[in-house]
Each structure stands twice: as C-alpha cells, then as structure tokens.
Design a protein around this motif. Structure first.
Motif, short mmCIF file in Angstrom:
data_model
loop_
_atom_site.label_atom_id
_atom_site.label_comp_id
_atom_site.label_asym_id
_atom_site.label_seq_id
_atom_site.Cartn_x
_atom_site.Cartn_y
_atom_site.Cartn_z
N LEU A 66 0.68 -1.24 0.15
CA LEU A 66 0.01 0.01 0.04
C LEU A 66 0.89 1.26 -0.03
O LEU A 66 0.28 2.29 -0.04
CB LEU A 66 -0.85 0.17 1.05
CG LEU A 66 -1.85 -1.15 1.19
CD1 LEU A 66 -2.74 -1.05 2.66
CD2 LEU A 66 -2.88 -0.78 0.15
N GLY A 67 2.10 0.98 0.12
CA GLY A 67 2.91 2.23 0.19
C GLY A 67 4.46 1.88 0.59
O GLY A 67 4.86 0.52 0.56
N ARG A 68 5.31 2.86 0.22
CA ARG A 68 7.05 2.49 0.78
C ARG A 68 7.34 3.80 1.36
O ARG A 68 6.97 5.09 1.14
CB ARG A 68 7.43 1.91 -0.80
CG ARG A 68 7.45 3.14 -1.85
CD ARG A 68 8.14 2.55 -3.01
NE ARG A 68 7.82 3.30 -4.22
CZ ARG A 68 8.53 4.39 -4.69
NH1 ARG A 68 9.49 4.72 -3.71
NH2 ARG A 68 8.01 5.07 -5.67
N GLN A 69 8.51 3.58 1.92
CA GLN A 69 9.35 4.66 2.27
C GLN A 69 9.95 5.29 0.95
O GLN A 69 10.78 4.88 0.10
CB GLN A 69 10.55 4.38 3.21
CG GLN A 69 11.17 5.49 3.92
CD GLN A 69 12.07 5.17 5.00
OE1 GLN A 69 12.20 3.75 5.06
NE2 GLN A 69 12.77 5.82 5.41
N GLN A 70 9.90 6.86 1.13
CA GLN A 70 10.59 7.49 -0.14
C GLN A 70 10.81 9.05 0.45
O GLN A 70 10.16 9.35 1.39
CB GLN A 70 9.39 7.53 -1.17
CG GLN A 70 9.82 8.47 -2.34
CD GLN A 70 8.90 8.50 -3.34
OE1 GLN A 70 8.00 7.65 -3.75
NE2 GLN A 70 8.92 9.47 -4.46
N VAL A 71 12.04 9.38 0.21
CA VAL A 71 12.24 10.60 0.22
C VAL A 71 11.83 11.73 -0.88
O VAL A 71 12.21 11.38 -1.96
CB VAL A 71 13.77 11.04 0.70
CG1 VAL A 71 14.25 12.13 0.76
CG2 VAL A 71 14.20 10.13 1.74
N THR A 72 11.22 12.75 -0.52
CA THR A 72 10.85 13.54 -1.58
C THR A 72 11.55 15.01 -1.31
O THR A 72 11.36 15.49 -0.15
CB THR A 72 9.57 13.79 -1.68
OG1 THR A 72 8.79 12.39 -1.87
CG2 THR A 72 9.05 14.90 -2.92
N TYR A 73 12.45 15.33 -2.40
CA TYR A 73 12.99 16.73 -2.34
C TYR A 73 11.81 17.82 -3.12
O TYR A 73 11.43 17.43 -4.14
CB TYR A 73 14.09 16.82 -2.78
CG TYR A 73 15.14 15.90 -2.25
CD1 TYR A 73 15.81 16.25 -1.02
CD2 TYR A 73 15.27 14.50 -2.70
CE1 TYR A 73 16.70 15.38 -0.61
CE2 TYR A 73 16.21 13.61 -1.96
CZ TYR A 73 16.89 14.23 -1.08
OH TYR A 73 17.79 13.61 -0.15
#
Length: 154
Positions: free
Chosen positions: A57-64
C-alpha cells in the motif's frame, strides 16, 4: 485554525509536559491504536512504513521539493534588481577607496538604475559561495564588483 477543525493529539511530548497543538516535534505516540500507542514517534513511523510496505500500500520515499529558481536565487544572491548606490568617502580629504577599506558610507537614499545597455547584469566570478560572517551574503566579498567608479565617483 481558520475553519475551527478539531486537532486530535497523536504525539505527546516525551517529557509529558503540556503541548500546544498541533505538536510537530518528536515524542510518544498516543490516540493511534494499541499497536502504536506508547511507541516513540520514530519507532511508530518505521512500523507504519513496514506495514504499508508489507501490504503493498506504500513504501518509504524521500521527496525533495525544488523551489522555483528565482526564489532560491533571491534567497542566496539577493533581489535581482539592477540598482546601485553611490559611495561617499568619509576620509578627511574625501579621497581614498572602499576597496582599500577606507572609511565610507553607501548612500542608500540615492539609488541609481543600471543603464539598459549594461543589462543583463553579469555576476562576478567567485569560487567561495559560503555566506561567511557578513549577513549581506557572498556578494559582499566581491569588492571589485561591488565598488566601482563611474565618472570619477564611487
């Protein structure tokens, strides 16, 4: 709280002190279900990410977030307004040079527009862009660019 929506506390201060909502610091999770209550904010985040990943249903992600270059440029270099200000020498004979560190005053009340033929304004070549101790930024160190004579006047 423009719309008077209730704010439910989901993180309490680790020291159990009173908090002003919304509380956006690290703390202890509360009002979030038996699986998450009493966990540290960091541990709860990791557990939520793990569960979302396990269920696809989701995952870890870094967004800049890249801001518009104009605003980034303004924050660093200052406003890109082609205006300069005359310099008044404060030495006894009125001579000297601000480049040499002689006493001077920038006359901010007499702005002068850069001639249209000199546009676009070319910034100086620099190798060190660190702000340093001067709150005016790195361009304050580009003395040859910052201080110049026009018609014999600084």
């Amino acid at each position: 709280q423009i719309y008077d929506l209730p704010i439910k506390q989901v993180v309490a201060a680790a020291n159990s002190g009173e908090v002003t909502l919304p509380y956006a610091e690290e703390g202890v999770v509360c009002n979030s279900g038996v699986d998450f209550d009493t966990l540290s904010s960091s541990d709860a985040r990791n557990l939520i990410i793990q569960r979302l990943t396990d269920k696809n249903l989701g995952r870890q992600q870094v967004t800049y977030k890249l801001r518009d270059w104009v605003f980034s440029r303004q924050r660093y270099w200052g406003e890109p307004i082609p205006i300069y200000f005359p310099v008044e020498m404060l030495t006894a004979d009125g001579g000297g040079s601000p480049l040499a560190g002689d006493a001077h005053r920038i006359v901010y009340e007499k702005p002068i527009a850069v001639e249209e033929s000199e546009l676009p304004l070319t910034l100086p070549e620099m190798t060190d862009f660190h702000p340093g101790d001067d709150p005016q930024g790195c361009l304050a160190r580009a003395k040859d660019w910052r201080f110049f004579q026009r018609d014999g006047q600084w």
